[in-house]
Every structure is written in C-alpha cells, then in structure tokens.
Design a protein around this motif. Structure first.
Motif, PDB file in Angstrom:
ATOM      1  N   ASN A 110      -0.898  16.241  14.008  1.00 36.66           N
ATOM      2  CA  ASN A 110      -0.079  15.041  14.138  1.00 36.66           C
ATOM      3  C   ASN A 110       1.339  15.407  14.577  1.00 36.66           C
ATOM      4  O   ASN A 110       2.033  16.156  13.873  1.00 36.66           O
ATOM      5  CB  ASN A 110      -0.023  14.288  12.805  1.00 36.66           C
ATOM      6  CG  ASN A 110      -1.388  13.776  12.382  1.00 36.66           C
ATOM      7  OD1 ASN A 110      -1.805  12.696  12.791  1.00 36.66           O
ATOM      8  ND2 ASN A 110      -2.101  14.573  11.592  1.00 36.66           N
ATOM      9  N   ASP A 111       1.742  14.840  15.715  1.00 38.25           N
ATOM     10  CA  ASP A 111       3.089  15.100  16.221  1.00 38.25           C
ATOM     11  C   ASP A 111       4.121  14.694  15.179  1.00 38.25           C
ATOM     12  O   ASP A 111       4.002  13.643  14.545  1.00 38.25           O
ATOM     13  CB  ASP A 111       3.337  14.281  17.500  1.00 38.25           C
ATOM     14  CG  ASP A 111       2.485  14.790  18.652  1.00 38.25           C
ATOM     15  OD1 ASP A 111       2.002  15.934  18.563  1.00 38.25           O
ATOM     16  OD2 ASP A 111       2.297  14.026  19.620  1.00 38.25           O
ATOM     17  N   GLY A 112       5.115  15.528  15.021  1.00 34.79           N
ATOM     18  CA  GLY A 112       6.231  15.162  14.141  1.00 34.79           C
ATOM     19  C   GLY A 112       6.014  15.544  12.695  1.00 34.79           C
ATOM     20  O   GLY A 112       6.910  15.423  11.883  1.00 34.79           O
ATOM     21  N   GLY A 130      -8.349  16.375  12.094  1.00 31.66           N
ATOM     22  CA  GLY A 130      -9.226  17.275  12.833  1.00 31.66           C
ATOM     23  C   GLY A 130     -10.676  16.823  12.875  1.00 31.66           C
ATOM     24  O   GLY A 130     -10.966  15.618  12.909  1.00 31.66           O
ATOM     25  N   GLY A 131     -11.580  17.796  12.895  1.00 33.12           N
ATOM     26  CA  GLY A 131     -12.999  17.524  13.065  1.00 33.12           C
ATOM     27  C   GLY A 131     -13.741  17.293  11.751  1.00 33.12           C
ATOM     28  O   GLY A 131     -13.172  17.433  10.663  1.00 33.12           O
ATOM     29  N   GLU A 145      -1.312  -3.212   7.113  1.00 36.87           N
ATOM     30  CA  GLU A 145       0.094  -3.022   6.769  1.00 36.87           C
ATOM     31  C   GLU A 145       0.245  -2.027   5.619  1.00 36.87           C
ATOM     32  O   GLU A 145      -0.432  -2.149   4.591  1.00 36.87           O
ATOM     33  CB  GLU A 145       0.673  -4.371   6.349  1.00 36.87           C
ATOM     34  CG  GLU A 145       2.155  -4.501   6.562  1.00 36.87           C
ATOM     35  CD  GLU A 145       2.606  -5.935   6.287  1.00 36.87           C
ATOM     36  OE1 GLU A 145       3.511  -6.088   5.468  1.00 36.87           O
ATOM     37  OE2 GLU A 145       2.007  -6.867   6.872  1.00 36.87           O
ATOM     38  N   GLY A 146       1.111  -1.029   5.800  1.00 40.30           N
ATOM     39  CA  GLY A 146       1.375  -0.077   4.726  1.00 40.30           C
ATOM     40  C   GLY A 146       0.392   1.078   4.680  1.00 40.30           C
ATOM     41  O   GLY A 146       0.465   1.923   3.792  1.00 40.30           O
ATOM     42  N   LEU A 147      -0.527   1.110   5.625  1.00 40.61           N
ATOM     43  CA  LEU A 147      -1.471   2.228   5.689  1.00 40.61           C
ATOM     44  C   LEU A 147      -1.155   3.061   6.936  1.00 40.61           C
ATOM     45  O   LEU A 147      -1.072   2.526   8.044  1.00 40.61           O
ATOM     46  CB  LEU A 147      -2.916   1.714   5.757  1.00 40.61           C
ATOM     47  CG  LEU A 147      -4.008   2.788   5.663  1.00 40.61           C
ATOM     48  CD1 LEU A 147      -3.976   3.492   4.302  1.00 40.61           C
ATOM     49  CD2 LEU A 147      -5.393   2.166   5.890  1.00 40.61           C
ATOM     50  N   ARG A 148      -0.966   4.363   6.751  1.00 37.23           N
ATOM     51  CA  ARG A 148      -0.715   5.257   7.869  1.00 37.23           C
ATOM     52  C   ARG A 148      -1.945   6.116   8.090  1.00 37.23           C
ATOM     53  O   ARG A 148      -2.480   6.698   7.144  1.00 37.23           O
ATOM     54  CB  ARG A 148       0.496   6.143   7.573  1.00 37.23           C
ATOM     55  CG  ARG A 148       0.828   7.126   8.695  1.00 37.23           C
ATOM     56  CD  ARG A 148       2.107   7.899   8.414  1.00 37.23           C
ATOM     57  NE  ARG A 148       1.974   8.791   7.264  1.00 37.23           N
ATOM     58  CZ  ARG A 148       2.768   9.836   7.025  1.00 37.23           C
ATOM     59  NH1 ARG A 148       3.771  10.097   7.860  1.00 37.23           N
ATOM     60  NH2 ARG A 148       2.593  10.587   5.959  1.00 37.23           N
ATOM     61  N   LEU A 156       0.825  -1.218   0.000  1.00 37.51           N
ATOM     62  CA  LEU A 156       0.000   0.000   0.000  1.00 37.51           C
ATOM     63  C   LEU A 156       0.861   1.270   0.000  1.00 37.51           C
ATOM     64  O   LEU A 156       0.869   2.020  -0.955  1.00 37.51           O
ATOM     65  CB  LEU A 156      -0.933   0.001   1.196  1.00 37.51           C
ATOM     66  CG  LEU A 156      -2.198  -0.869   1.054  1.00 37.51           C
ATOM     67  CD1 LEU A 156      -3.047  -0.760   2.316  1.00 37.51           C
ATOM     68  CD2 LEU A 156      -3.026  -0.441  -0.155  1.00 37.51           C
ATOM     69  N   GLY A 157       1.525   1.548   1.092  1.00 37.95           N
ATOM     70  CA  GLY A 157       2.406   2.722   1.145  1.00 37.95           C
ATOM     71  C   GLY A 157       1.667   4.044   1.014  1.00 37.95           C
ATOM     72  O   GLY A 157       2.160   4.993   0.418  1.00 37.95           O
ATOM     73  N   ILE A 158       0.465   4.098   1.547  1.00 38.60           N
ATOM     74  CA  ILE A 158      -0.340   5.320   1.433  1.00 38.60           C
ATOM     75  C   ILE A 158      -0.906   5.717   2.801  1.00 38.60           C
ATOM     76  O   ILE A 158      -0.794   4.991   3.780  1.00 38.60           O
ATOM     77  CB  ILE A 158      -1.487   5.171   0.406  1.00 38.60           C
ATOM     78  CG1 ILE A 158      -2.363   3.948   0.733  1.00 38.60           C
ATOM     79  CG2 ILE A 158      -0.931   5.061  -1.012  1.00 38.60           C
ATOM     80  CD1 ILE A 158      -3.550   3.776  -0.191  1.00 38.60           C
ATOM     81  N   ASP A 159      -1.511   6.907   2.814  1.00 41.67           N
ATOM     82  CA  ASP A 159      -2.094   7.440   4.050  1.00 41.67           C
ATOM     83  C   ASP A 159      -3.616   7.435   3.978  1.00 41.67           C
ATOM     84  O   ASP A 159      -4.193   7.483   2.892  1.00 41.67           O
ATOM     85  CB  ASP A 159      -1.661   8.909   4.249  1.00 41.67           C
ATOM     86  CG  ASP A 159      -0.172   9.045   4.505  1.00 41.67           C
ATOM     87  OD1 ASP A 159       0.445   8.071   4.978  1.00 41.67           O
ATOM     88  OD2 ASP A 159       0.356  10.135   4.240  1.00 41.67           O
ATOM     89  N   THR A 160      -4.252   7.408   5.153  1.00 44.35           N
ATOM     90  CA  THR A 160      -5.674   7.733   5.219  1.00 44.35           C
ATOM     91  C   THR A 160      -5.852   8.832   6.257  1.00 44.35           C
ATOM     92  O   THR A 160      -5.232   8.799   7.322  1.00 44.35           O
ATOM     93  CB  THR A 160      -6.550   6.513   5.546  1.00 44.35           C
ATOM     94  OG1 THR A 160      -7.926   6.893   5.445  1.00 44.35           O
ATOM     95  CG2 THR A 160      -6.287   5.952   6.945  1.00 44.35           C
ATOM     96  N   LEU A 161      -6.646   9.817   5.919  1.00 43.14           N
ATOM     97  CA  LEU A 161      -6.916  10.922   6.841  1.00 43.14           C
ATOM     98  C   LEU A 161      -8.161  10.597   7.650  1.00 43.14           C
ATOM     99  O   LEU A 161      -9.154  10.114   7.110  1.00 43.14           O
ATOM    100  CB  LEU A 161      -7.117  12.219   6.051  1.00 43.14           C
ATOM    101  CG  LEU A 161      -5.896  12.660   5.246  1.00 43.14           C
ATOM    102  CD1 LEU A 161      -6.213  13.894   4.425  1.00 43.14           C
ATOM    103  CD2 LEU A 161      -4.715  12.926   6.167  1.00 43.14           C
TER     104      LEU A 161
END
Lengths: 222, 222
Positions: free
Chosen positions: B211-213, A189-190, A181-184, A156-161
């Motif tokens: 997010n810290d950092g 915020g709100g 795995e691979g998801l940050r 994956l290597g991707i983000d989710t907000l």
C-alpha cells in the motif's frame, strides 16, 4: 454493481448488507439456504434502512438465485460451509464473477480462542479451491467488529485487509469495501497471506475478553 | 526497576532501550554476546538521550552480566537465538525474574512474508520451555513499528499485546510497556495465544509493502 451476501442472515452478513445498502449505490441481495429466511431478513433490513430515511431496498433469495444475478458474491457463512456453499452456487456463477471470503476457522479451549488453520492452508484457500474456472476469489472483511458493523449509528474507524491472486478482482472488492463509511481497505497481497489475517479474528475475541472496557473490536494498521 | 534488553543492539532492542530510558525511571542495560558491542551501543543511546536534554544513561554489558542485575530481561534477539540466549543467561537469573519474548518467526516467498510457526507452537513458548524454574515468561512487543519506536521524535499511537501464564509477571510487563508514551498494553491471555500475535508481524510487512504511503506499521485494536 449487484452484490449477493450469502449467509446474509448472520452477524457479519447483516452488517455488510446494511452498511453497503446505506452507504453505497450497489444493489444488495442477501442469500440463505432457505429463500423464506432470506426474504424475511431482507424485509427486516429494508425496514431498518427505511426507518432512517434511506431509500435502499435489500432483496432476499435462496443462495443460488441470489448468486445468479450478482457480480460479486460474499460467502458470509461459517468456515465449514464455505466449500459446500461455493459448490451449491457454482452453476449460477459466470466467468468474471468474484467470490469474497470473510470466514475464519476458530477453536476454543480454556485459554481462549485460537485460529484453526484448515488443511488447505486457509478458509480463503478453501473458497479458491472450490471456485469454478474464471471466478476469482478475494479474501476480505475478516476482522470486522460485527456488532458495530451492524449498528448504523456506530462509527467504524477500522481497516479490512484484502487478499487475492487476481488484481482486478481485488481492486473491485477494495472499492466496494471503501464505499462503507469509516472502513479502510488495505491490500495485503495474495491468498498465501490469508492465515495471518484469518488468525486475527480469534485474537480480537481474546483481547476483548481480557481487557475491561473493550468489546467488539476491529483493527487499524498505523 | 532494572531492565536488561538482550539483543539491545538490534532495531526493536534499540527502540525499547531508548523509549524506556526516555519515558520511564527504569534502569536500562543493553546486552549483547560481545560486551564491547553492548558498551558501544549503550554509549550511542546515552549520547542520543543526552542530546535531547534527557539525563538517562543506558548501560551496556555481555548478555549474562546484563541479565544478572536485572529483574526483567527482554529477549530482543532473532527467533532462532531465543532458546540459546535463555540457556546462556540461565545461571544469572533468579527466582522471580521475568523474561520477555518479542521475537517472531518469519519466512519469505514470492507472495510476501509468512509466519513460520516453530514446532514448539510459538517463539514465546520456546522461551518458556527454556526458562529455569521460577522465572516467568511473558510475550510482548511483537508488533511494534521498529523505526518509529527508535525515533524519539515520532508519536507511537499503537498497541502491544501481552501474553503470559503468570498474572503477576504479565502485570509487571504491562506496566513497563504502558510507561512508554503512546504505547497501550493489552492483555491477550496466556502463552497458548501467542501464534496469532506473532503472526501479525509478517502481516505488517505485507501490508506496508502493498500500500502506497504505508510503511513501518504498528497495530491498534479499537
């Protein structure tokens, strides 16, 4: 934790069900308006997991039944079904349950895809407005590369907000997301911050369609 | 190619001026409403480049004078000055010149920053509406990490999305952007697709502050 993925037969729902079952210890149930469809998909996912030597069964049930047993319920349905779906399962929810909204509204014209902002402000807000008292709504999983998510061989290597007005609920969803795995998971915020996030989904389609070699995109913040 | 960066004394303008001067062979002039301010900043940038052994002088001039000599003019001014700035330099533009719009509208409340969509549809559209006939407008450089951009010791590793209705002008701007080391230019279609791109800028601030950092974020599509 028991997680229900309503609309777990669509592409994002399928990817979340497979990844969560493969990478975490959570109990996963996919929901559909038709119990039979959910059961068939759940068997398919279980077979897929089994073929990889993973001992992780996915359950299937009609939406309300799936929601009844779950602590976290993902609304992986089209945006115009988010309100209806919350109402259809409302009686099955308990105080402390968490609804997760990954849907986004889009319209298409000759220029490409555009964010179709709902009158309520965002799809996440529609879910929040429809949720029973005591059930928090968190937005997450909006901008995932759907095909990559559903392909357990792909990195994956991707983000989710993640957005929400209840910090505990948001933390619960961030922890679930980080289990993949691979998801940050990043805190954005709100719920008031939902439109900009939901708007990235049509943008990902436009970028993929305008650049050779790019397809099925996700996003990383760095 | 001669590139003018109007508002080249602000943070994105500074970063673009330094990076383009350091990494490319383009001739760079920073513009300001006051010639003296532009000249002072240009000297600062030239000293900075010289201190790194880079033989790349940056020029400075009042906005219209800076625009007159340039083929590509970057409108690195606040969103509420984009229309005014185009009008102020219109007589100095020639058919075939390209205006580049990196600005975005934001408003802030207790939840964070939000995209403030202009009545015209986007800031890029405001620039396009104000541009003289024969001068194409391209949107680019919206979602850059400003401090990192201005720090020549920092690696970028981020993308910029480029939009425009004139394919040749868009290609010219993509080529300029790709000249900056560590910056990848991606085609995101026409100006109608600007709002979702401009909306990422407030989102980057929200993600950094929650997010810290994380701070001074850019974005990658992958």
């Amino acid at each position: 934790m028991h997680i229900a993925i309503l609309g777990g037969t669509g592409d994002i729902g399928q990817g979340l069900a497979l990844r969560l079952a493969a990478d975490t210890a959570h109990e996963i149930t996919v929901g559909s308006r038709e119990a039979e469809k959910a059961e068939t998909k759940a068997e398919e996912y279980t077979t897929e997991l089994d073929s990889r030597g993973l001992d992780a069964a996915v359950g299937g049930a009609e939406n309300a039944a799936a929601a009844a047993d779950a602590r976290v319920i993902v609304l992986a349905v089209p945006p115009y079904h988010v309100g209806d779906t919350v109402e259809a399962v409302a009686d099955a929810l308990e105080v402390g349950d968490v609804l997760v909204s990954p849907a986004t509204g889009m319209k298409r014209d000759e220029e490409g895809f555009h964010y179709h902002k709902p009158g309520a402000g965002s799809v996440t807000r529609i879910a929040a407005d429809a949720a029973p008292d005591g059930v928090a709504v968190v937005g997450a999983f909006h901008n995932l590369a759907a095909a990559r998510l559903a392909n357990l061989d792909a990195e994956l290597g991707i983000d989710t907000l993640v957005i929400g007005d209840d910090e505990d609920a948001k933390q619960t969803v961030e922890d679930i997301a980080e289990g993949i795995e691979g998801l940050r998971a990043l805190d954005a915020g709100g719920i008031a911050n939902a439109p900009e996030i939901e708007g990235i989904t049509p943008l990902l389609i436009n970028v993929a369609s305008n650049n050779d070699g790019l397809h099925d995109l996700g996003v990383r913040f760095e």
